[in-house]
Design a protein around this motif. Sequence first.
Motif, short mmCIF file in Angstrom:
data_model
loop_
_atom_site.label_atom_id
_atom_site.label_comp_id
_atom_site.label_asym_id
_atom_site.label_seq_id
_atom_site.Cartn_x
_atom_site.Cartn_y
_atom_site.Cartn_z
N THR A 1 24.50 -3.79 109.19
CA THR A 1 23.28 -3.29 109.82
C THR A 1 22.23 -4.41 109.84
O THR A 1 22.37 -5.44 109.16
N SER B 1 21.80 4.84 96.98
CA SER B 1 21.95 6.24 97.36
C SER B 1 23.10 6.37 98.35
O SER B 1 23.50 5.41 99.00
N ARG B 2 23.62 7.56 98.45
CA ARG B 2 24.62 7.88 99.49
C ARG B 2 24.04 8.87 100.51
O ARG B 2 24.72 9.21 101.48
N ASP C 1 29.44 3.97 103.02
CA ASP C 1 28.35 4.95 103.16
C ASP C 1 27.15 4.61 102.28
O ASP C 1 26.28 5.45 102.04
N ARG D 1 23.67 3.46 100.97
CA ARG D 1 22.30 3.40 101.49
C ARG D 1 21.37 2.87 100.41
O ARG D 1 21.68 2.95 99.21
N TYR E 1 19.43 -4.21 108.51
CA TYR E 1 18.90 -4.25 107.14
C TYR E 1 19.70 -5.23 106.28
O TYR E 1 19.12 -6.07 105.58
N GLU F 1 20.18 9.01 101.28
CA GLU F 1 18.89 8.65 101.87
C GLU F 1 18.69 7.14 101.84
O GLU F 1 19.35 6.43 101.10
N GLY F 2 17.78 6.69 102.68
CA GLY F 2 17.48 5.27 102.71
C GLY F 2 18.15 4.54 103.87
O GLY F 2 18.76 5.14 104.76
N GLU F 3 18.05 3.22 103.84
CA GLU F 3 18.60 2.37 104.89
C GLU F 3 20.11 2.21 104.72
O GLU F 3 20.57 1.84 103.64
N PRO F 4 20.90 2.47 105.77
CA PRO F 4 22.35 2.22 105.67
C PRO F 4 22.64 0.73 105.59
O PRO F 4 21.95 -0.08 106.22
#
Length: 247
Positions: A138, A123-124, A14, A16, A140, A126-129
């Motif tokens: 992903t 983060s867990r 999870d 991010r 990303y 917000e942001g890109e996974p």
Amino acid sequence: MARHVMLNNVAHHDLRVITRYGAEFGDNIGTVLTFPTEYGDVQREYPIFFRKDAQSGEFQSIALLGLQPDENLFLEDGAWQAAYIPGIVARGPFLIGFQNQDVNGELRREPVIHVDLDNPRISRSEGEPVFLPQGGNTRYLERIGNILQGIHQGLAVSKAMFEAFTAHELIEPVNVEVKFNAEEQFDLRGLYTISEEKLRRLDGDALYRLNSAGFLQGAFLVIASLNNMKKLIDMKHRQRRKLAGVA
């Protein structure tokens, strides 16, 4: 304090990464490391200089972002105002690590992606996974992998390039002085660049060897990048007017 661990899709399913830019993420820096493998992109936006590493004394390439150590003129409203972001910044909280792996019966140290879990971008919520719900990478993360590969290759190329530049005595010190008025002036010391005069004096054999190694283009790109000093000074002018409330 950094906490580097090897990235995996179970423990970090999870995870991010916040991809905006700002002082809260440590982006308010006046210089950033760059590598010959990205000179073509970097020289379109930033002045490229050399400096000596404080520990090893070896030369490094840097892109100049501001006129002070804690000034990044490319930062504005959470965005990086340039068409290309140097790889060492764009990689975010990720870095290359090494792990012993069995490759066709042979034990090799292979590069693998590590992540700094204490990085403020982690983060867990917000942001890109980093991983897909099923555990795959992903887009990303695929892009981060390419960036890290470029940095890894760039480190090796950089060492060989500086050895060649030093052998041909092409590196010379340069002082960057910018004066706005009697009270505000900037003097950047400890920087080096390519000597255009010595480059012009190289004989055919030296030029051939530099070109064959791919380093001649690097020298020309470094020289060309210095035209961005005017751009940087103009950006500083705009910042000063903005702070003064002048349109």
